[in-house]
Motif scaffolding. Structure first.
Motif, short mmCIF file in Angstrom:
data_model
loop_
_atom_site.label_atom_id
_atom_site.label_comp_id
_atom_site.label_asym_id
_atom_site.label_seq_id
_atom_site.Cartn_x
_atom_site.Cartn_y
_atom_site.Cartn_z
N GLN A 1 0.10 72.55 -9.24
CA GLN A 1 -0.62 71.30 -9.08
C GLN A 1 -0.84 71.04 -7.59
OE1 GLN A 1 0.97 68.01 -11.28
NE2 GLN A 1 -0.13 66.49 -10.08
N VAL A 2 -2.00 70.51 -7.29
CA VAL A 2 -2.31 70.18 -5.91
C VAL A 2 -1.74 68.80 -5.59
CG1 VAL A 2 -4.17 69.68 -4.28
CG2 VAL A 2 -4.39 71.59 -5.89
N GLN A 3 -1.11 68.68 -4.45
CA GLN A 3 -0.58 67.39 -4.01
C GLN A 3 -1.26 66.96 -2.72
OE1 GLN A 3 3.71 68.10 -3.83
NE2 GLN A 3 3.93 67.15 -5.83
N SER A 17 -8.19 50.82 16.55
CA SER A 17 -8.52 52.08 15.88
C SER A 17 -7.30 52.63 15.16
CB SER A 17 -9.01 53.11 16.90
OG SER A 17 -10.19 52.70 17.54
N LEU A 18 -7.57 53.37 14.11
CA LEU A 18 -6.55 54.13 13.39
C LEU A 18 -7.17 55.44 12.93
CD1 LEU A 18 -4.78 51.53 11.02
CD2 LEU A 18 -3.74 52.72 12.96
N ARG A 19 -6.32 56.42 12.76
CA ARG A 19 -6.78 57.70 12.22
C ARG A 19 -5.92 58.05 11.03
NH1 ARG A 19 -6.06 63.82 14.43
NH2 ARG A 19 -8.10 64.68 13.86
N LEU A 20 -6.56 58.20 9.89
CA LEU A 20 -5.87 58.60 8.66
C LEU A 20 -6.00 60.11 8.48
CD1 LEU A 20 -7.03 55.83 6.16
CD2 LEU A 20 -5.13 55.77 7.79
N SER A 21 -4.94 60.71 7.95
CA SER A 21 -4.95 62.13 7.64
C SER A 21 -4.52 62.32 6.19
CB SER A 21 -4.00 62.91 8.55
OG SER A 21 -4.36 62.78 9.91
N CYS A 22 -5.04 63.35 5.59
CA CYS A 22 -4.66 63.69 4.21
C CYS A 22 -4.67 65.20 4.10
CB CYS A 22 -5.62 63.06 3.22
SG CYS A 22 -5.36 63.59 1.51
N THR A 23 -3.54 65.76 3.68
CA THR A 23 -3.42 67.21 3.54
C THR A 23 -3.15 67.57 2.09
OG1 THR A 23 -2.61 67.49 5.79
CG2 THR A 23 -2.13 69.26 4.23
N ALA A 24 -3.90 68.53 1.60
CA ALA A 24 -3.72 69.03 0.24
C ALA A 24 -2.85 70.28 0.27
CB ALA A 24 -5.06 69.35 -0.39
N SER A 25 -1.86 70.32 -0.60
CA SER A 25 -0.98 71.49 -0.66
C SER A 25 -0.83 71.95 -2.09
CB SER A 25 0.39 71.16 -0.06
OG SER A 25 1.03 70.15 -0.80
N GLY A 26 -0.50 73.20 -2.25
CA GLY A 26 -0.35 73.78 -3.57
C GLY A 26 -0.66 75.25 -3.47
N SER A 27 -1.05 75.85 -4.58
CA SER A 27 -1.37 77.27 -4.54
C SER A 27 -2.57 77.56 -5.43
CB SER A 27 -0.16 78.09 -4.99
OG SER A 27 0.20 77.77 -6.31
N ALA A 28 -3.28 78.62 -5.07
CA ALA A 28 -4.37 79.16 -5.88
C ALA A 28 -5.45 78.12 -6.18
CB ALA A 28 -3.83 79.75 -7.16
N TYR A 102 -8.12 78.83 -8.98
CA TYR A 102 -8.72 80.15 -9.05
C TYR A 102 -9.00 80.55 -10.50
CZ TYR A 102 -7.60 80.72 -4.11
OH TYR A 102 -7.52 80.57 -2.76
N SER A 103 -8.32 79.91 -11.44
CA SER A 103 -8.59 80.13 -12.86
C SER A 103 -9.90 79.48 -13.29
CB SER A 103 -7.45 79.58 -13.71
OG SER A 103 -7.37 78.17 -13.55
N ALA A 104 -10.55 78.76 -12.39
CA ALA A 104 -11.80 78.04 -12.60
C ALA A 104 -11.60 76.65 -13.19
CB ALA A 104 -12.79 78.83 -13.46
N ARG A 105 -10.37 76.28 -13.46
CA ARG A 105 -10.11 74.92 -13.97
C ARG A 105 -10.32 73.92 -12.86
NH1 ARG A 105 -5.33 71.75 -14.65
NH2 ARG A 105 -4.04 73.45 -13.82
N PRO A 106 -11.16 72.92 -13.11
CA PRO A 106 -11.42 71.93 -12.06
C PRO A 106 -10.28 70.91 -11.94
CG PRO A 106 -12.64 71.36 -14.02
CD PRO A 106 -11.98 72.68 -14.30
N PHE A 107 -10.20 70.27 -10.81
CA PHE A 107 -9.23 69.20 -10.64
C PHE A 107 -9.82 68.07 -9.79
CE2 PHE A 107 -8.34 69.92 -6.22
CZ PHE A 107 -8.33 71.29 -6.02
N ASP A 108 -9.17 66.94 -9.90
CA ASP A 108 -9.55 65.73 -9.18
C ASP A 108 -8.27 64.94 -8.97
OD1 ASP A 108 -12.15 63.19 -9.67
OD2 ASP A 108 -10.48 63.28 -8.26
#
Length: 120
Positions: A1-3, A17-28, A102-108
């Protein structure tokens, strides 16, 4: 699962001013687009800015000229640079990522949200 992990929110004075960051982690997985939404108390969640993997961007009219979205594809990270902040920008800001495994299953997926408060 992507986090998704967000950072950068906080309290800032009007005009600041502010700067927001968002990092996606997981595999494949690969990401097609990442974006920032916000939800103020008593209001619906609204799209603030979005950027595709190809670099196409959308900026809401309410923040155009003040906010900039950018992305580091290698790090699966999206940034929201927020300048000239006004009290109306106060909201919980949520990161969103659309893509597919990579299995082609989409996520959101959504991040947990980060509070931005603009007040003197």
């Amino acid at each position: 699962q992507v986090q998704l992990v967000e950072s950068g929110g906080g309290l800032v004075q009007p005009g600041g001013s502010l700067r927001l960051s968002c990092t996606a982690s997981g595999s494949a997985f690969s990401i097609d687009a990442m974006g920032w939404y916000r939800q103020a108390p008593g209001k619906q969640r609204e799209l603030v800015a979005r950027i595709t993997s190809g670099g196409r961007t959308f900026i809401a009219n309410s923040v155009k000229g003040r906010f900039t979205i950018s992305r580091d594809n290698a790090k699966n990270t999206v940034y929201l640079q927020m300048n000239s902040l006004v009290p109306e920008d106060t909201a919980v800001y949520y990161c969103n990522a659309e893509g597919r495994y990579y299995s082609a299953r989409p996520f959101d997926y959504w991040g947990q949200g980060t509070q931005v408060t603009v007040s003197s």
